[in-house]
Design a protein around this motif. Structure first.
Motif, short mmCIF file in Angstrom:
data_model
loop_
_atom_site.label_atom_id
_atom_site.label_comp_id
_atom_site.label_asym_id
_atom_site.label_seq_id
_atom_site.Cartn_x
_atom_site.Cartn_y
_atom_site.Cartn_z
N UNK A 37 2.86 23.12 38.32
CA UNK A 37 4.12 22.39 38.09
C UNK A 37 5.10 22.64 39.23
N UNK A 38 5.20 23.89 39.65
CA UNK A 38 6.14 24.22 40.74
C UNK A 38 5.75 23.51 42.03
N UNK A 39 4.44 23.51 42.32
CA UNK A 39 4.02 22.88 43.57
C UNK A 39 4.12 21.35 43.48
N UNK A 40 3.92 20.81 42.28
CA UNK A 40 4.13 19.37 42.09
C UNK A 40 5.57 19.02 42.45
N UNK A 41 6.52 19.75 41.88
CA UNK A 41 7.94 19.50 42.17
C UNK A 41 8.22 19.64 43.67
N UNK A 42 7.71 20.71 44.26
CA UNK A 42 7.98 20.96 45.67
C UNK A 42 7.43 19.84 46.55
N UNK A 43 6.41 19.15 46.05
CA UNK A 43 5.76 18.08 46.82
C UNK A 43 6.34 16.70 46.53
N UNK A 44 7.17 16.61 45.50
CA UNK A 44 7.77 15.33 45.16
C UNK A 44 7.08 14.60 44.01
N UNK A 45 6.19 15.30 43.32
CA UNK A 45 5.49 14.72 42.18
C UNK A 45 6.10 15.31 40.90
N UNK A 46 6.12 14.55 39.82
CA UNK A 46 6.75 15.04 38.59
C UNK A 46 5.68 15.46 37.58
N UNK A 47 5.79 16.68 37.04
CA UNK A 47 4.77 17.15 36.10
C UNK A 47 5.04 16.80 34.64
N UNK A 48 3.96 16.48 33.94
CA UNK A 48 3.96 16.44 32.48
C UNK A 48 3.25 17.72 32.07
N UNK A 49 4.00 18.65 31.50
CA UNK A 49 3.47 20.00 31.26
C UNK A 49 3.03 20.10 29.80
N UNK A 50 1.73 20.35 29.61
CA UNK A 50 1.19 20.29 28.25
C UNK A 50 1.04 21.69 27.64
N UNK A 51 1.28 21.74 26.34
CA UNK A 51 1.09 22.98 25.58
C UNK A 51 0.56 22.61 24.20
#
Ligand code: PGA
Length: 266
Positions: free
Chosen positions: A128-142
């Motif tokens: 998730x952190x690297x997605x944000x840093x790269x400009x992509x938005x995460x859908x974080x599942x739990x």
């Protein structure tokens, strides 16, 4: 504050490239003009570019089903956020129970091989952190397993997952994240979570976000429910105050059922 509903289709390991493009084209026609719901489809990696081309200029966004936390290099089989964005992605699912090796029902053959699907809360957070840093938005599942629910540990499991998975974002990033609550026992089983209970757990997650990032982020963050959402049960789930959308598997593979779910969110 009103949150814009977000319906995402997780195609999992389904559809050839041609089938994916046909599904995307059908969906495009069925939801033309819908602009009050965010919509994304998440095809297999090999179909991303072609589906991305098919939905260009439409109200449908593209997402990947997983990613790795490096831009490039000797990471056989992995896909970077830069590659996902190159194919047209805006979103990426991280931490789906199927990539964590947490399955609703496990057959013997799979049980011995679960470590192959190696995500855990820490790697989900790194993704998730690297997605944000790269400009992509995460859908974080739990989501909790049936055994965890039956032993009364649902809230503890979700809290532990979220504390690690959501750790260390900037406030600006936290405002943009999407969280998917997906009870593992409800995924692909036809056993949808009771809507009041799904709303309660999504509310619990919102409270965790509030503790970590403050009231304004908690009010803005979108929390999807996932697990056997279909065209019949979507309206009831989506009417709940803490459920801001859905992550849809099986029912996202048919344009008319998925379009009905999207319209139920309007
Ligand atoms: P399902 O899958 O809708 O087929 O239950 C949901 C998901 O795993 O995201």
């Amino acid at each position: 504050m009103s949150r814009k509903p977000f319906i995402a289709g997780n195609w999992k390991m389904n559809k050839t490239i041609a089938e994916g493009v046909a599904l995307a084209n059908e969906l495009k026609d069925q939801i033309a003009g819908v602009d009050d719901v965010d919509v994304a489809v998440c095809p297999t990696f090999v179909a991303l570019a072609a589906v991305g081309e098919a939905i260009k200029g439409s109200n449908i966004m593209l997402g990947g089903q997983n990613m790795f936390w490096k831009e490039s290099g000797a990471w056989t089989s992995q896909i970077s956020p830069q590659m996902l964005m190159d194919a047209g992605c805006k979103w990426v699912i991280v931490g789906h129970s199927e990539t964590r090796g947490r399955f609703g029902t496990v057959d013997d053959e799979l049980a011995g091989a679960l470590s192959y699907f190696g995500d855990n809360d820490k790697t989900v957070n790194m993704k998730a952190k690297y997605a944000f840093a790269s400009g992509l938005l995460p859908i974080i599942a739990c989501g909790e397993l049936l055994s965890e629910r039956e032993s009364g540990r649902t809230d503890d499991v979700i809290t532990a997952q979220m504390k690690v998975c959501l750790d260390g974002f900037t406030k600006e990033q936290a405002l943009k994240m999407v969280i998917a609550y997906e009870p593992v026992w409800a995924i692909g089983t036809g056993k949808v979570c009771d809507s009041d209970e799904a709303d309660r757990v999504c509310g619990l997650i919102r409270g965790i976000v509030k503790n970590m990032y403050g009231e304004d982020v908690a009010e803005a963050v979108r929390i999807q429910y996932g697990g056997s959402v279909n065209d019949k049960n979507a309206a009831e789930l989506l009417a709940k105050p803490n459920i801001d959308g859905a992550l849809v598997g099986g029912a996202a593979l048919k344009a008319d059922a998925f379009a009905t779910i999207i319209k139920a969110a309007q």
